[in-house]
Design an enzyme around this catalytic site. Structure first.
Site, PDB file in Angstrom:
ATOM      1  N   ILE A   1      -5.299  -8.201  33.899  1.00 11.56           N
ATOM      2  CA  ILE A   1      -4.225  -7.260  33.534  1.00 11.56           C
ATOM      3  C   ILE A   1      -2.863  -7.809  33.972  1.00 11.56           C
ATOM      4  O   ILE A   1      -1.901  -7.060  34.124  1.00 11.56           O
ATOM      5  CB  ILE A   1      -4.445  -5.849  34.127  1.00 11.56           C
ATOM      6  N   ASP A   2      -2.819  -9.154  34.177  1.00 14.61           N
ATOM      7  CA  ASP A   2      -1.584  -9.759  34.671  1.00 14.61           C
ATOM      8  C   ASP A   2      -0.378  -9.507  33.757  1.00 14.61           C
ATOM      9  O   ASP A   2       0.759  -9.339  34.239  1.00 14.61           O
ATOM     10  CB  ASP A   2      -1.782 -11.275  34.892  1.00 14.61           C
TER      11      ASP A   2
ATOM     12  N   ARG B   1     -11.140 -10.333  31.615  1.00 16.19           N
ATOM     13  CA  ARG B   1     -10.157  -9.331  31.170  1.00 16.19           C
ATOM     14  C   ARG B   1      -9.122  -8.988  32.231  1.00 16.19           C
ATOM     15  O   ARG B   1      -9.135  -7.920  32.845  1.00 16.19           O
ATOM     16  CB  ARG B   1     -10.881  -8.082  30.659  1.00 16.19           C
TER      17      ARG B   1
ATOM     18  N   VAL C   1     -10.222 -14.249  20.954  1.00 14.06           N
ATOM     19  CA  VAL C   1      -9.580 -13.191  21.741  1.00 14.06           C
ATOM     20  C   VAL C   1     -10.240 -13.020  23.105  1.00 14.06           C
ATOM     21  O   VAL C   1      -9.545 -12.942  24.123  1.00 14.06           O
ATOM     22  CB  VAL C   1      -9.554 -11.859  20.952  1.00 14.06           C
TER      23      VAL C   1
ATOM     24  N   ARG D   1     -20.349   4.923  23.701  1.00 14.99           N
ATOM     25  CA  ARG D   1     -18.956   4.847  24.149  1.00 14.99           C
ATOM     26  C   ARG D   1     -17.991   4.792  22.965  1.00 14.99           C
ATOM     27  O   ARG D   1     -16.824   5.172  23.097  1.00 14.99           O
ATOM     28  CB  ARG D   1     -18.749   3.605  25.027  1.00 14.99           C
TER      29      ARG D   1
ATOM     30  N   CYS E   1     -16.031  -7.390  32.384  1.00 20.32           N
ATOM     31  CA  CYS E   1     -17.102  -6.653  31.688  1.00 20.32           C
ATOM     32  C   CYS E   1     -17.881  -7.659  30.870  1.00 20.32           C
ATOM     33  O   CYS E   1     -17.671  -8.860  31.004  1.00 20.32           O
ATOM     34  CB  CYS E   1     -16.526  -5.528  30.843  1.00 20.32           C
TER      35      CYS E   1
ATOM     36  N   ASP F   1     -13.289  -6.958  17.403  1.00 19.87           N
ATOM     37  CA  ASP F   1     -14.203  -5.808  17.524  1.00 19.87           C
ATOM     38  C   ASP F   1     -15.175  -5.696  16.360  1.00 19.87           C
ATOM     39  O   ASP F   1     -16.035  -4.816  16.363  1.00 19.87           O
ATOM     40  CB  ASP F   1     -13.409  -4.495  17.651  1.00 19.87           C
TER      41      ASP F   1
ATOM     42  N   LYS G   1     -10.924   5.404  18.175  1.00 20.73           N
ATOM     43  CA  LYS G   1     -11.094   5.407  19.640  1.00 20.73           C
ATOM     44  C   LYS G   1      -9.921   4.724  20.329  1.00 20.73           C
ATOM     45  O   LYS G   1      -9.330   5.266  21.270  1.00 20.73           O
ATOM     46  CB  LYS G   1     -12.391   4.663  20.006  1.00 20.73           C
ATOM     47  N   ASN G   2      -9.591   3.499  19.845  1.00 19.15           N
ATOM     48  CA  ASN G   2      -8.614   2.700  20.585  1.00 19.15           C
ATOM     49  C   ASN G   2      -7.181   3.195  20.407  1.00 19.15           C
ATOM     50  O   ASN G   2      -6.263   2.695  21.058  1.00 19.15           O
ATOM     51  CB  ASN G   2      -8.751   1.220  20.205  1.00 19.15           C
TER      52      ASN G   2
HETATM   53  C1  EPZ Z   1      -8.084  -3.602  23.237  1.00 12.04           C
HETATM   54  O1  EPZ Z   1      -8.455  -4.092  24.509  1.00 12.04           O
HETATM   55  C2  EPZ Z   1      -9.255  -2.800  22.730  1.00 12.04           C
HETATM   56  N1  EPZ Z   1      -9.554  -1.739  23.668  1.00 12.04           N
HETATM   57  C3  EPZ Z   1     -10.464  -3.708  22.571  1.00 12.04           C
HETATM   58  O2  EPZ Z   1     -11.517  -2.938  22.003  1.00 12.04           O
HETATM   59  C4  EPZ Z   1     -10.117  -4.848  21.628  1.00 12.04           C
HETATM   60  O3  EPZ Z   1     -11.203  -5.730  21.563  1.00 12.04           O
HETATM   61  C5  EPZ Z   1      -8.875  -5.582  22.134  1.00 12.04           C
HETATM   62  O4  EPZ Z   1      -7.778  -4.647  22.327  1.00 12.04           O
HETATM   63  C6  EPZ Z   1      -8.403  -6.662  21.189  1.00 12.04           C
HETATM   64  O5  EPZ Z   1      -8.163  -6.122  19.933  1.00 12.04           O
HETATM   65  C7  EPZ Z   1      -8.838  -0.619  23.640  1.00 12.04           C
HETATM   66  O6  EPZ Z   1      -7.895  -0.462  22.879  1.00 12.04           O
HETATM   67  C8  EPZ Z   1      -9.257   0.457  24.581  1.00 12.04           C
HETATM   68  P1  EPZ Z   1      -6.020  -7.179  25.030  1.00 12.04           P
HETATM   69  P2  EPZ Z   1      -7.353  -4.714  25.489  1.00 12.04           P
HETATM   70  O7  EPZ Z   1      -5.183  -6.779  26.194  1.00 12.04           O
HETATM   71  O8  EPZ Z   1      -6.093  -3.960  25.342  1.00 12.04           O
HETATM   72  C9  EPZ Z   1      -6.328 -11.206  27.669  1.00 12.04           C
HETATM   73  C10 EPZ Z   1     -13.739  -2.150  21.788  1.00 12.04           C
HETATM   74  O9  EPZ Z   1     -14.883  -2.616  21.625  1.00 12.04           O
HETATM   75  N2  EPZ Z   1      -5.372 -10.538  28.572  1.00 12.04           N
HETATM   76  O10 EPZ Z   1      -5.363  -7.392  23.717  1.00 12.04           O
HETATM   77  O11 EPZ Z   1      -7.963  -4.828  26.831  1.00 12.04           O
HETATM   78  C11 EPZ Z   1      -7.694 -10.532  27.733  1.00 12.04           C
HETATM   79  O12 EPZ Z   1      -8.460 -11.014  28.814  1.00 12.04           O
HETATM   80  C12 EPZ Z   1     -12.747  -2.802  22.720  1.00 12.04           C
HETATM   81  O13 EPZ Z   1     -13.354  -1.105  21.239  1.00 12.04           O
HETATM   82  C13 EPZ Z   1      -4.880 -11.235  29.657  1.00 12.04           C
HETATM   83  O14 EPZ Z   1      -5.188 -12.407  29.881  1.00 12.04           O
HETATM   84  O15 EPZ Z   1      -7.212  -6.141  24.836  1.00 12.04           O
HETATM   85  C14 EPZ Z   1      -8.275 -10.866  26.390  1.00 12.04           C
HETATM   86  O16 EPZ Z   1      -8.852 -12.134  26.411  1.00 12.04           O
HETATM   87  C15 EPZ Z   1     -13.289  -3.921  23.499  1.00 12.04           C
HETATM   88  N3  EPZ Z   1      -4.013 -10.586  30.506  1.00 12.04           N
HETATM   89  C16 EPZ Z   1      -7.051 -10.873  25.474  1.00 12.04           C
HETATM   90  O17 EPZ Z   1      -5.909 -11.013  26.336  1.00 12.04           O
HETATM   91  C17 EPZ Z   1      -3.649  -9.297  30.300  1.00 12.04           C
HETATM   92  O18 EPZ Z   1      -2.871  -8.768  31.103  1.00 12.04           O
HETATM   93  C18 EPZ Z   1      -6.878  -9.636  24.622  1.00 12.04           C
HETATM   94  O19 EPZ Z   1      -6.815  -8.484  25.448  1.00 12.04           O
HETATM   95  C19 EPZ Z   1      -4.153  -8.598  29.196  1.00 12.04           C
HETATM   96  C20 EPZ Z   1      -5.023  -9.253  28.332  1.00 12.04           C
END
Ligand code: EPZ
Length: 423
Positions: A123-124, A121, A326, A396, A116, A304, A22-23
């Site tokens: 996106i900065d 989460r 994480v 999902r 969520c 995950d 999926k990811n």
């Molecule tokens: C991906 O999410 C996956 N989703 C998640 O899978 C997975 O848990 C995660 O990576 C970690 O492995 C998809 O690929 C669609 P991150 P993502 O950006 O990209 C913080 C599932 O169940 N952060 O690595 O959103 C954030 O808040 C899902 O399949 C910031 O602070 O993960 C988090 O605490 C859920 N600022 C951490 O980093 C940012 O701009 C990791 O987030 C971006 C992230």
């Protein structure tokens, strides 16, 4: 909303084919926007999140269809630049169209994803990266409005190896002018899969899968045919379910090299794990031993699979400690697990799991995709019949989950909602 009715106590036995990740698939679908024409991606799982991404692409003007197991995305008329709230609110990962849109259109209007059930989460890191490449952002009634008349390569050092930020910046950088270097990049196999497809499209990328990725921007990426990697989280989920029910399952097509630490931890807990030509065979015939585990970005233990592992350790001999590094609130499902007789106490980022001999059935809710999978695993291992509501979260991320579990010997079926949609 549908619910799953699970009667526990049946060991899972047999083999299950692992679907495309999926990811990874979601990002490969977004990457199709970078080339004009038809991109074909084989192995995209038929799950709700990929359907949502299909709708995002269609909203942008792409035509999306199936050719057997392959998804064909024709971007010839994809001139749009907006990802609307109705879609982004269903799936935060929709934000990964931002990079391709900035690269191809020089502008984007994307609904701000909210938090969520696993955290706020932000996106900065995505936005800081794009700003370093010359993009400008403003907000407008819940929408992020982005402009980048010219994207210019830059050195971008991520504060945290965010998967989404690495992917989004990578997709913008392949079409920027000059060289981009992403430092402290995420190293997940899904990043490597995306980079591999981009290279097949004509991009110049080095270092994907390491902490430093170097990208030479180029013009005119071409559409390709690509096969998505197997889903390591789905494989891990079935592996843990096999162990929790004291069964044995062959994970057909799963890649052991993507699951090193997960398999090592299961073996520490008393499982057997063997790689065969067809996949990985995992089983357990007794209560698990206690163990401690810590979630970290890849190659650490995947967040995950944290809820599923907690469901397994709930019946371990002894006390285990899980540390979630994480996401800020990925322990919310613990209250549901405790309602099934687990003895888990959380303190900040730590959970102390005192193993009990058996879980007992209860009506429980799925709180997110993986917490939902953990509830199913707990119910498969528990005495009696459990009702799991909010199954839409499980849908999902897992294609045909209950049918595949039933084929392995589980007693599980889906009951449609008692209430009409929207009531
Ligand atoms: C991906 O999410 C996956 N989703 C998640 O899978 C997975 O848990 C995660 O990576 C970690 O492995 C998809 O690929 C669609 P991150 P993502 O950006 O990209 C913080 C599932 O169940 N952060 O690595 O959103 C954030 O808040 C899902 O399949 C910031 O602070 O993960 C988090 O605490 C859920 N600022 C951490 O980093 C940012 O701009 C990791 O987030 C971006 C992230």
């Amino acid at each position: 909303m549908d619910r799953l009715v699970v009667t526990g106590g049946h060991p899972l036995r047999g083999s299950v084919r692992i679907n495309g990740a999926k990811n990874s698939a979601l990002k490969l679908m977004a990457a199709a926007l970078l080339a004009e024409g038809e991109t074909v991606i084989d192995g995209v799982p038929r799950i709700a999140d990929c359907l949502t991404m299909t709708h995002v692409l269609e909203h942008l003007g792409a035509r999306v269809g199936w050719r057997g197991s392959a998804m064909a995305i024709d971007t010839t008329d994809a001139t749009g630049y907006e990802a609307p709230y109705e879609l982004v609110s269903q799936m935060r990962a929709s934000i990964v169209v931002l990079g391709p849109l900035l690269a191809r259109r020089g502008r984007a209007r994307v609904a701000m994803p909210g938090g969520c059930n696993i955290g706020s989460r932000k996106i900065d890191l995505h936005l800081k990266g794009f700003e370093r490449m010359g993009a400008e952002f403003s907000s407008d009634h819940g929408y992020l409005v982005a402009k980048a008349p010219a994207l210019i390569g830059a050195v971008i050092s991520l504060d945290f190896p965010s998967v989404g930020a690495t992917e989004n910046i990578l997709m913008a950088a392949v079409a920027a002018s000059g060289t981009t270097v992403i430092e402290n990049a995420a190293r997940e196999p899904e990043i490597q899969d995306l980079a591999n497809m981009l290279v097949e499209m004509g991009a110049k990328i080095e270092g994907a899968g390491t902490t430093t990725i170097e990208i030479q921007g180029s013009d005119g990426l071409r559409p390709v045919e690509h096969r998505v990697i197997p889903d390591r989280v789905e494989a891990g989920t079935f592996a843990i379910a096999a162990c929790a029910t004291r069964g044995e399952v062959l994970l057909e097509g799963a890649r052991a090299d993507h699951l090193d630490l997960v398999l090592a931890k299961l073996v520490d807990a008393g499982a057997t794990a063997a790689t065969e030509d067809a996949g990985i065979r995992v089983g357990m015939d007794d209560r698990p031993r206690q163990l401690d585990f810590v979630t970290l970005p890849y190659p650490g233990f995947p967040t995950d699979l944290q809820p599923q592992m907690m469901a397994l350790l709930a019946t371990a001999r002894g006390t285990s400690i899980a540390t979630e590094n994480v996401f800020e609130s990925r322990f919310m499902f613990v209250d549901e697990l405790n309602r099934m007789g687990a003895d888990i106490r959380t303190e900040g980022h730590h959970a102390v799991i005192r193993g009990v001999e058996r879980l007992s059935s209860a009506p429980v809710r799925a709180l997110d995709i993986r917490a939902g999978a953990a509830m199913v695993i707990a119910a498969l291992a528990a005495d009696g019949t459990s009702d799991i509501t909010d199954v839409r979260y499980v849908d999902r991320g897992y294609e045909g989950f209950e049918a595949r579990l039933a084929a392995l010997g589980a007693e599980v079926h889906r009951e449609p909602s008692l209430w009409p949609a929207g009531s």
